[in-house]
Write a protein that holds these residues in place. Structure first.
Motif, short mmCIF file in Angstrom:
data_model
loop_
_atom_site.label_atom_id
_atom_site.label_comp_id
_atom_site.label_asym_id
_atom_site.label_seq_id
_atom_site.Cartn_x
_atom_site.Cartn_y
_atom_site.Cartn_z
N TYR A 41 49.39 25.69 67.46
CA TYR A 41 49.33 25.41 68.89
C TYR A 41 50.70 25.71 69.49
N ALA A 42 50.73 26.57 70.50
CA ALA A 42 51.95 26.89 71.24
C ALA A 42 53.10 27.30 70.32
N GLY A 43 52.79 28.15 69.32
CA GLY A 43 53.82 28.69 68.47
C GLY A 43 54.19 27.84 67.27
N GLN A 44 53.56 26.70 67.10
CA GLN A 44 53.88 25.80 65.98
C GLN A 44 52.63 25.50 65.17
N ILE A 45 52.82 25.22 63.88
CA ILE A 45 51.75 24.66 63.07
C ILE A 45 51.73 23.15 63.30
N ILE A 46 50.58 22.63 63.73
CA ILE A 46 50.50 21.20 64.04
C ILE A 46 49.67 20.43 63.02
N GLU A 47 48.94 21.13 62.15
CA GLU A 47 48.25 20.46 61.05
C GLU A 47 47.98 21.48 59.96
N VAL A 48 48.25 21.10 58.73
CA VAL A 48 47.99 21.98 57.59
C VAL A 48 47.43 21.12 56.47
N ALA A 49 46.34 21.61 55.84
CA ALA A 49 45.67 20.82 54.82
C ALA A 49 44.74 21.71 54.02
N PRO A 50 44.33 21.27 52.82
CA PRO A 50 43.25 21.97 52.12
C PRO A 50 42.00 22.01 53.00
N ALA A 51 41.23 23.08 52.92
CA ALA A 51 40.12 23.28 53.84
C ALA A 51 39.12 22.13 53.81
N ALA A 52 38.74 21.69 52.62
CA ALA A 52 37.74 20.61 52.53
C ALA A 52 38.24 19.35 53.22
N PRO A 56 52.06 15.48 50.97
CA PRO A 56 52.43 16.88 50.72
C PRO A 56 51.28 17.87 50.96
N GLY A 57 50.05 17.46 50.72
CA GLY A 57 48.92 18.36 50.89
C GLY A 57 48.35 18.39 52.29
N HIS A 58 48.59 17.35 53.07
CA HIS A 58 47.99 17.24 54.41
C HIS A 58 49.04 16.71 55.37
N GLN A 59 49.59 17.61 56.20
CA GLN A 59 50.65 17.24 57.11
C GLN A 59 50.21 17.46 58.56
N VAL A 60 50.72 16.58 59.44
CA VAL A 60 50.32 16.60 60.85
C VAL A 60 51.56 16.47 61.72
N ARG A 61 51.59 17.19 62.84
CA ARG A 61 52.69 17.11 63.78
C ARG A 61 52.24 16.25 64.97
N CYS A 62 52.35 14.92 64.81
CA CYS A 62 51.92 13.99 65.86
C CYS A 62 52.69 12.68 65.72
N LEU A 63 53.34 12.24 66.81
CA LEU A 63 54.10 10.99 66.76
C LEU A 63 53.20 9.79 66.46
N LEU A 64 51.98 9.82 66.98
CA LEU A 64 51.09 8.67 66.79
C LEU A 64 50.61 8.55 65.35
N LEU A 65 50.64 9.66 64.60
CA LEU A 65 50.19 9.64 63.22
C LEU A 65 51.34 9.62 62.23
#
Length: 637
Positions: free
Chosen positions: A226-237, A306-315
């Motif tokens: 979103y807007a040039g940044q990765i905001i969530e990355v995780a295994p697909a499942a 390490p496997g599931h990261q999120v870019r959110c202050l609330l999380l």
């Protein structure tokens, strides 16, 4: 491994320095499928171009690294990068129409690539090109290899691009919307082919797409941009079972389908912010329903396991969470199945349940009440044929029948979906109705608009009819004048077809329609090449809507759009249909969109309609084997 570390890309534009990518890090291993998803304009395609060192002249990598195994790609001289580009890293571009050379046959272009990156030469290279054209589903590859790109449909050009790239057998493949222009059966075939290549050669795949069902069936790892940044990355499942970021949840809830037909789709308000500004807080905060004051002040970092990261202050650790938000329904990964097509060729599909086409489209409502109304458009026995190049010793040039004995009706305020495989004649039929094939093809039959045969109109009468019938083209970039700004493009049709309106009225209408299709007002002063593929499609939609037509031929209008913008456009089309009674001939291969928007469905094959009827009847109770094959090939989550 193919790795980017804190990659930063900037573009020097008229509006200022565009920070297209800000601190992006990802790793693609051999044999792995890494999916990059997100809204149009978020930086997905720019990431692909940066990996290939194919950034536009005004773009540059201003920070970070790109490494292939132990090789620093940013430090390679261009002559060495040419052997990497296409040989070790192949790329399928988003717009095949502009990626193929229009003055060279597809065979010459394929042979050139094969001879450059493999040891094959001459007849051996041509034989390999023909083999790959056959593998990607091009009919009569021995003949079509000598065709020019303009003689092929959008889906066929996309298949040529895929064949050209895969014939060089790269170690890594960057696929930018590789199946956008493909129908569901060919899409299943291509995805199955990619999966086979990964198993055989350990090819790493960076899959850039907005089709979440395809991602669910193909990807090992998912990164949401979103807007040039990765905001969530995780295994697909894990990503589809429990999406964490508010943006990820909103995307899943914006998917169309029969179950949401009686309600507006959950479109995300607003647009991606301009990347010329300096961000102080979360980039998604202005559009987030859960945003807190701190979200507008503090920029979040990627946090989590390490496997599931999120870019959110609330999380983040110590955050307040998202409050009382209903969990997104768990998404089952599609199961790869196989169905037999009518020509006995086995086609791999991603249907979650292979046998039942009925299960594929639950709860399709009955036809709209206006079905029995007097037809606005009556097409009867439409035939369109083209002359093929005359060969040596042939007395008469052969003819190709693209459309044969096509008949259907569309009532006022009704949507007829025309579906079928690429090359079956859907687009040709649409162009013939809009009178864009005069002088290019032999046309017979009739197309009555309010009782007037469009094929017989001339001069002022034809101009008057063009006010009532508009078209949204499949390839938005090729349909927009590259020398005109968006404001001029939108005003051109209004000035030509509604000359009685004042310039101020036209400008006010343009501002209103641009907002409706999800573009900012500053887009009016930019040129088409400054937009992403999805944004150009919105411009094309705005141009068609601007003159307030009664019938719109929509040729794949949402194929280049991401999920959230697709939801906005579908909501807009249905709202206009309710308010103005506009009718749609909706040409598409997206069955989920058909389930959501279509009152009637007509299925085409090889220029003929093989089945048509109410949406519920065709989607739930198909009578033709070909229709059942199409429905069973639909990727679903």
């Amino acid at each position: 491994m193919l790795t980017t570390t804190q990659l930063e890309v900037a573009l020097d534009a008229e509006a200022g320095i565009v920070k297209a990518i800000a601190g992006l890090s990802l790793t693609i291993c051999q044999g792995q499928t890494f999916a990059l998803v997100g809204e149009s304009g978020c930086g997905k395609s720019m990431t692909a171009l940066a990996l290939m060192r194919l950034l536009p002249e005004n773009g540059a990598v201003v920070g970070g690294d790109i490494t292939l195994d132990d090789t620093d790609l940013l430090g390679l001289p261009e002559y060495r990068m040419r052997s990497v580009r296409g040989g070790r890293i192949g790329m399928i571009f988003q717009e095949p129409g502009t990626s193929l050379n229009p003055v060279l046959t597809v065979g010459r272009q394929m042979v050139e690539a094969i001879e450059t990156h493999t040891a094959l030469r001459g007849d051996a290279a041509r034989a390999k090109a023909i083999d790959w054209l056959q593998r990607v589903g091009i009919p009569e590859p021995e003949r079509r290899i000598d065709d020019y790109p303009f003689r092929m449909s959008g889906g066929q050009k996309q298949r040529v691009m895929i064949a050209m790239t895969l014939a060089c057998e790269p170690d890594y493949l960057v696929a930018d919307e590789p199946t956008t222009a493909l129908d569901v059966t060919i899409q299943a075939q291509i995805l199955d082919l990619l999966a086979d290549l990964q198993r055989e050669h350990g090819m790493g795949l960076l899959l850039i797409t907005h089709d979440l069902a395809v991602v669910a069936g193909m990807a090992d790892q998912v990164a949401l941009m979103y807007a040039g940044q990765i905001i969530e990355v995780a295994p697909a499942a894990q990503f589809f079972a429990q999406p964490q970021h508010p943006y990820a949840r909103a995307l899943v809830q914006a998917l169309p389908g029969a179950g949401r037909r009686d309600q507006a789709l959950a479109a995300i308000p607003g647009t991606v912010p301009p990347l010329t500004q300096d961000f102080t807080g979360c980039r998604f905060a202005p559009r987030c329903v859960h945003a807190q004051p701190a979200c507008h002040i503090t920029a979040p970092a990627l946090t989590g396991e390490p496997g599931h990261q999120v870019r959110c202050l609330l999380l983040a650790p110590g955050g307040s969470g998202l409050g009382r938000v209903e969990a997104v329904t768990r998404v089952a990964t599609p199961v790869a199945t196989s169905v037999a097509t009518s020509d006995s060729r086995q086609v791999s599909t991603l249907a979650a349940t292979a046998p039942a086409a009925a299960a594929a489209a639950p709860n399709v409502p009955a036809l709209a009440a206006n079905a029995g109304a007097v037809p606005l458009l009556q097409v009867k026995d439409l035939c369109v044929s083209f002359s093929l190049p005359k060969r040596v010793f042939e007395r008469q040039a052969p003819r190709f029948d693209a459309v044969s004995q096509l008949s259907f009706n569309i009532a006022a305020g009704q949507t007829l979906a025309l579906v079928g495989e690429s090359g079956c004649g859907k687009t040709t039929a649409g162009k013939a109705i809009v009178q864009l094939l005069r002088g290019q093809a032999e046309i017979s039959g009739s197309a009555l608009l309010d009782g007037r045969n469009l094929f017989e109109l001339q001069g002022a009468a034809l101009r008057e009819a063009r006010r009532s019938v508009q078209i949204i083209f499949q390839d938005p970039f090729a349909s927009l004048n590259p020398r005109m700004r968006v404001a001029e493009i939108l005003d051109e049709g209004l000035a030509a077809l509604q000359a009685q309106t004042l310039p101020e009225e036209r400008h006010a209408r343009i501002l209103r329609i641009v907002d409706q299709v999800g573009l900012r007002a500053d887009a009016l002063q930019r040129y088409p090449h400054e937009f992403s593929g999805g944004q150009r499609q919105r411009i094309a939609i705005a141009r068609a809507l601007a003159v307030q037509p009664r019938l719109i031929v929509c040729d794949e209008p949402t194929s280049a759009l991401d999920v959230s913008v697709q939801a906005q456009i579908l909501n807009l089309l249905r709202e206009l249909q309710r308010e103005l009674g506009v009718s749609y001939l909706f040409i598409t291969h997206n069955i989920a969109v058909v389930e959501y928007i279509a009152d009637r469905v007509a299925v085409m094959r090889e220029g003929r309609i093989v089945e048509q009827g109410d949406g519920a009847d065709v989607l739930l109770r198909p009578t033709e084997d070909y229709t059942r094959t199409l429905l069973s090939a639909v990727p679903r989550m």
